[in-house]
Design a protein around this motif. Structure first.
Motif, PDB file in Angstrom:
ATOM      1  N   ILE A   1      35.596  33.649  55.206  1.00 10.57           N
ATOM      2  CA  ILE A   1      35.192  35.042  54.972  1.00 10.57           C
ATOM      3  C   ILE A   1      34.541  35.183  53.595  1.00 10.57           C
ATOM      4  O   ILE A   1      33.650  35.968  53.378  1.00 10.57           O
ATOM      5  CB  ILE A   1      36.416  36.005  55.094  1.00 10.57           C
ATOM      6  CG1 ILE A   1      36.997  35.904  56.499  1.00 10.57           C
ATOM      7  CG2 ILE A   1      36.037  37.451  54.765  1.00 10.57           C
ATOM      8  CD1 ILE A   1      38.353  36.542  56.673  1.00 10.57           C
ATOM      9  N   VAL A   2      35.004  34.334  52.629  1.00 11.51           N
ATOM     10  CA  VAL A   2      34.455  34.387  51.268  1.00 11.51           C
ATOM     11  C   VAL A   2      33.753  33.060  51.006  1.00 11.51           C
ATOM     12  O   VAL A   2      34.213  32.008  51.448  1.00 11.51           O
ATOM     13  CB  VAL A   2      35.599  34.583  50.243  1.00 11.51           C
ATOM     14  CG1 VAL A   2      35.059  34.646  48.837  1.00 11.51           C
ATOM     15  CG2 VAL A   2      36.394  35.829  50.558  1.00 11.51           C
TER      16      VAL A   2
ATOM     17  N   LEU B   1      42.425  34.498  47.246  1.00 12.83           N
ATOM     18  CA  LEU B   1      41.424  34.465  48.324  1.00 12.83           C
ATOM     19  C   LEU B   1      41.518  33.205  49.177  1.00 12.83           C
ATOM     20  O   LEU B   1      40.657  32.961  50.010  1.00 12.83           O
ATOM     21  CB  LEU B   1      40.016  34.555  47.726  1.00 12.83           C
ATOM     22  CG  LEU B   1      39.697  35.818  46.918  1.00 12.83           C
ATOM     23  CD1 LEU B   1      38.277  35.761  46.399  1.00 12.83           C
ATOM     24  CD2 LEU B   1      39.878  37.059  47.789  1.00 12.83           C
ATOM     25  N   ARG B   2      42.595  32.391  48.961  1.00 15.01           N
ATOM     26  CA  ARG B   2      42.587  31.081  49.617  1.00 15.01           C
ATOM     27  C   ARG B   2      42.546  31.168  51.147  1.00 15.01           C
ATOM     28  O   ARG B   2      41.857  30.395  51.792  1.00 15.01           O
ATOM     29  CB  ARG B   2      43.753  30.215  49.158  1.00 15.01           C
ATOM     30  CG  ARG B   2      45.102  30.639  49.692  1.00 15.01           C
ATOM     31  CD  ARG B   2      46.212  29.996  48.910  1.00 15.01           C
ATOM     32  NE  ARG B   2      47.496  30.225  49.521  1.00 15.01           N
ATOM     33  CZ  ARG B   2      48.117  31.397  49.572  1.00 15.01           C
ATOM     34  NH1 ARG B   2      47.530  32.481  49.061  1.00 15.01           N
ATOM     35  NH2 ARG B   2      49.303  31.517  50.124  1.00 15.01           N
ATOM     36  N   ASP B   3      43.265  32.158  51.698  1.00 13.21           N
ATOM     37  CA  ASP B   3      43.258  32.263  53.158  1.00 13.21           C
ATOM     38  C   ASP B   3      41.885  32.709  53.660  1.00 13.21           C
ATOM     39  O   ASP B   3      41.402  32.230  54.677  1.00 13.21           O
ATOM     40  CB  ASP B   3      44.334  33.245  53.626  1.00 13.21           C
ATOM     41  CG  ASP B   3      45.717  32.716  53.285  1.00 13.21           C
ATOM     42  OD1 ASP B   3      45.865  31.478  53.219  1.00 13.21           O
ATOM     43  OD2 ASP B   3      46.627  33.533  53.055  1.00 13.21           O
ATOM     44  N   LYS B   4      41.261  33.598  52.892  1.00 12.19           N
ATOM     45  CA  LYS B   4      39.925  34.073  53.281  1.00 12.19           C
ATOM     46  C   LYS B   4      38.905  32.940  53.131  1.00 12.19           C
ATOM     47  O   LYS B   4      37.989  32.816  53.932  1.00 12.19           O
ATOM     48  CB  LYS B   4      39.521  35.267  52.434  1.00 12.19           C
ATOM     49  CG  LYS B   4      40.421  36.449  52.676  1.00 12.19           C
ATOM     50  CD  LYS B   4      39.831  37.720  52.107  1.00 12.19           C
ATOM     51  CE  LYS B   4      40.716  38.898  52.416  1.00 12.19           C
ATOM     52  NZ  LYS B   4      42.063  38.826  51.838  1.00 12.19           N
ATOM     53  N   LEU B   5      39.105  32.098  52.078  1.00 17.23           N
ATOM     54  CA  LEU B   5      38.191  30.964  51.894  1.00 17.23           C
ATOM     55  C   LEU B   5      38.290  30.024  53.097  1.00 17.23           C
ATOM     56  O   LEU B   5      37.291  29.561  53.638  1.00 17.23           O
ATOM     57  CB  LEU B   5      38.551  30.189  50.620  1.00 17.23           C
ATOM     58  CG  LEU B   5      38.124  30.840  49.302  1.00 17.23           C
ATOM     59  CD1 LEU B   5      38.878  30.232  48.138  1.00 17.23           C
ATOM     60  CD2 LEU B   5      36.627  30.679  49.103  1.00 17.23           C
ATOM     61  N   LYS B   6      39.555  29.788  53.486  1.00 17.41           N
ATOM     62  CA  LYS B   6      39.787  28.886  54.623  1.00 17.41           C
ATOM     63  C   LYS B   6      39.123  29.435  55.882  1.00 17.41           C
ATOM     64  O   LYS B   6      38.535  28.721  56.656  1.00 17.41           O
ATOM     65  CB  LYS B   6      41.301  28.748  54.863  1.00 17.41           C
ATOM     66  CG  LYS B   6      41.899  27.548  54.153  1.00 17.41           C
ATOM     67  CD  LYS B   6      43.321  27.331  54.639  1.00 17.41           C
ATOM     68  CE  LYS B   6      44.292  27.330  53.464  1.00 17.41           C
ATOM     69  NZ  LYS B   6      45.629  27.769  53.795  1.00 17.41           N
ATOM     70  N   ALA B   7      39.224  30.768  56.035  1.00 18.29           N
ATOM     71  CA  ALA B   7      38.688  31.383  57.246  1.00 18.29           C
ATOM     72  C   ALA B   7      37.170  31.565  57.156  1.00 18.29           C
ATOM     73  O   ALA B   7      36.542  32.027  58.102  1.00 18.29           O
ATOM     74  CB  ALA B   7      39.368  32.721  57.476  1.00 18.29           C
TER      75      ALA B   7
END
Ligand SMILES: Nc1ncnc2c1ncn2[C@@H]1O[C@H](COP(=O)(O)OP(=O)(O)OP(=O)(O)O)[C@@H](O)[C@H]1O
Ligand SMILES: [Mg+2]
Length: 261
Positions: A250-251, A242-248
């Motif tokens: 989203i999570v 989920l790292r990219d989503k965390l960065k964005a």
């Protein structure tokens, strides 16, 4: 192919350098176009054979150990997962723990790299020509239960007891019934002080009774044997998935979840 190349191909054939035989015309043409030196060309030709040999060796390892994917310690981003010590993993990669018949247990939430590291250590062992077998806990108990039904239990149990290293992935994802718990216990108990186990779980030891449907007795019997000679690596932190989503954004990250609750 010109006569010279044909003769080289014959020599290569006799020496069992099959990739060289296949690649020779292409590599020779490439060398001519790029004006490569003789030594460059020779290096390229021999490299084609060693690369193919490495590829075959990896495929063989993957097949015999039943790894679900190929992941190495070099692929692991230690900076992202600060709770994992590179030095400790390097030491484990020496496989001395397998010689000492000790166990390694990776605990932690989803996506933090438990299976990645288990496979990476398994690969290190396989490269050292140690016999390795990878299974999920669910597959292990299903396979033993099926063998029990068709009368091949002893032989099947041996496939989990024999390897120098058995990797049991995903203990605790699904609760085990009494019969399944007993099958897992048999494997752990037969390997105790005889062969190493690498195990991954998303449950902390305190929650292990839940895995065994509340049967604390079997949970402690298994843990007792597993932990006697073992290293536990508890991984904390964020899911790599989920790292990219965390960065964005989203999570929610752990801190935000705590703040919300
Ligand atoms: N620190 C990391 N560096 C590089 N890749 C990572 C790292 N952590 C995890 N990954 C990658 O993220 C994906 C998920 O990791 P992995 O499957 O090992 O998680 P897990 O802890 O076993 O999760 P689960 O409990 O859901 O099985 C894999 O593709 C893995 O290679
Ligand atoms: Mg996993």
């Amino acid at each position: 192919m010109n006569l010279e190349l044909e003769r080289i191909a014959l020599h290569a054939e006799r020496l069992g350098l099959h990739t060289v035989v296949d690649m020779l015309p292409v590599l020779a043409e490439d060398a001519a176009t790029k004006n490569q030196s003789y030594t460059e060309f020779l290096e390229r030709v021999l490299r084609s054979e060693t690369e193919a040999a490495d590829q075959r060796a990896t495929e063989m390892i993957m097949k015999t150990a039943s790894f679900p994917f190929l992941r190495t310690l070099e692929d692991f981003d230690f900076a992202f997962q600060a709770s994992v010590s590179r030095r400790q993993l390097k030491e484990l990669a020496s496989c001395a723990f397998i010689e000492r018949r000790e166990n390694v247990i990776f605990l932690g939430p989803p996506g933090v790299g438990k299976s990645h590291l288990a496979v990476a250590l398994g690969l290190e062992a396989a490269k050292r020509r140690l016999k390795v077998k990878f299974t999920t806990c669910a597959d292990l108990v299903a396979s033993l239960a099926q063998a029990m039904r068709i009368g091949t239990y002893t032989t099947r149990l041996r496939t989990y007891v024999r390897p120098s290293l058995l990797i049991i992935d995903e203990i605790g994802f699904l609760p085990l019934g009494a019969e399944e718990a007993n099958l897992l216990f048999q494997v752990i108990s037969h390997r105790y002080e005889r062969g190493s186990v690498i195990l991954t779980s998303n449950k902390s030891y305190g929650e292990w009774a839940e895995i065994f449907s509340g049967d604390g007795v079997i949970a402690s019997a298994i843990l007792d044997r597993l932990l006697h000679h073992s290293t536990t690596i508890a991984i904390r932190g964020q899911s790599y998935r989920l790292r990219d989503k965390l960065k964005a954004g989203i999570v929610l990250n752990d801190k935000e979840v705590t703040e919300r609750n």
